[in-house]
Design an enzyme around this catalytic site. Structure first.
Site, PDB file in Angstrom:
ATOM      1  N   ASN A  38      22.875 -14.546  49.740  1.00  0.00           N
ATOM      2  CA  ASN A  38      23.923 -13.519  50.400  1.00  0.00           C
ATOM      3  C   ASN A  38      25.420 -13.678  49.938  1.00  0.00           C
ATOM      4  O   ASN A  38      25.672 -14.973  49.640  1.00  0.00           O
ATOM      5  CB  ASN A  38      23.572 -13.139  51.875  1.00  0.00           C
ATOM      6  N   GLU A  40      28.661 -12.258  51.302  1.00  0.00           N
ATOM      7  CA  GLU A  40      29.715 -11.708  52.244  1.00  0.00           C
ATOM      8  C   GLU A  40      30.969 -11.259  51.631  1.00  0.00           C
ATOM      9  O   GLU A  40      31.367 -11.911  50.551  1.00  0.00           O
ATOM     10  CB  GLU A  40      29.757 -12.571  53.620  1.00  0.00           C
ATOM     11  N   CYS A  49      22.963  -8.672  49.992  1.00  0.00           N
ATOM     12  CA  CYS A  49      21.769  -9.479  50.750  1.00  0.00           C
ATOM     13  C   CYS A  49      21.194 -10.312  49.576  1.00  0.00           C
ATOM     14  O   CYS A  49      21.341 -10.075  48.408  1.00  0.00           O
ATOM     15  CB  CYS A  49      20.728  -8.730  51.298  1.00  0.00           C
ATOM     16  N   GLU A  51      18.170 -10.799  48.852  1.00  0.00           N
ATOM     17  CA  GLU A  51      16.923 -10.225  48.259  1.00  0.00           C
ATOM     18  C   GLU A  51      17.495  -9.434  47.009  1.00  0.00           C
ATOM     19  O   GLU A  51      16.968  -9.064  45.920  1.00  0.00           O
ATOM     20  CB  GLU A  51      16.000  -9.011  49.143  1.00  0.00           C
ATOM     21  N   CYS A  82      16.202  -7.280  55.644  1.00  0.00           N
ATOM     22  CA  CYS A  82      16.942  -6.046  56.233  1.00  0.00           C
ATOM     23  C   CYS A  82      16.085  -4.812  55.630  1.00  0.00           C
ATOM     24  O   CYS A  82      15.282  -4.840  54.796  1.00  0.00           O
ATOM     25  CB  CYS A  82      18.162  -5.966  56.135  1.00  0.00           C
ATOM     26  N   CYS A  85      16.741  -3.787  52.157  1.00  0.00           N
ATOM     27  CA  CYS A  85      16.065  -4.859  51.200  1.00  0.00           C
ATOM     28  C   CYS A  85      14.484  -4.345  51.219  1.00  0.00           C
ATOM     29  O   CYS A  85      14.050  -4.433  50.126  1.00  0.00           O
ATOM     30  CB  CYS A  85      16.423  -6.233  51.424  1.00  0.00           C
TER      31      CYS A  85
END
Length: 129
Positions: A38, A40, A49, A51, A82, A85
């Site tokens: 990830n 940010e 993310c 993934e 999520c 994803c």
């Protein structure tokens, strides 16, 4: 193999705001492992993310089929991908593809892409084009 790759790349995550690092690894049909973590961004929700990063690396390498997935984070329970994803995984993986979710302490949970996203939106729902 996949959990170890996800664990290693997790250390590279850029998570200064949540401090919640996630690593992901996908095994492609060519037998190679592609990883992501990830990333940010202060302009939330503009981050990426883990993934999505692994999928992007796979696609950049010219691959289009996922045969297995692993995701790891430092939480009390294994974290699931999520919703976005899950749909991204469904784009490149069949409903039967195994997704192993793990914690740093070794707790795992295994589900399939189909179990994570029943009723996934697909090209079949778009009709003829």
């Amino acid at each position: 193999m996949l959990i170890e790759a996800a664990r290693a790349v997790r250390e590279n995550a850029h998570a200064p705001y949540s401090r919640f690092k996630v690593g992901a690894a996908v095994l492609a049909a060519d037998g190679k492992v592609y990883v992501g973590c990830n990333v940010e961004n202060i302009a939330s929700p503009e981050g990426t993310c883990a993934e999505a990063g692994a999928i992007a690396a796979m696609v950049a390498a010219g691959q289009r089929e996922i045969t297995e997935v692993a995701v790891i984070a430092d939480g009390p329970e294994p974290v699931t991908p999520c919703g976005g994803c899950r749909q991204k995984l469904a784009e490149f993986a069949g409903a039967h593809v195994k997704v192993t979710m793990a914690t740093l302490s070794g707790t795992t949970r295994v589900m399939t892409v189909g179990e994570l996203l029943p009723g996934a939106f697909s090209v079949a729902q778009m009709g003829e084009r």
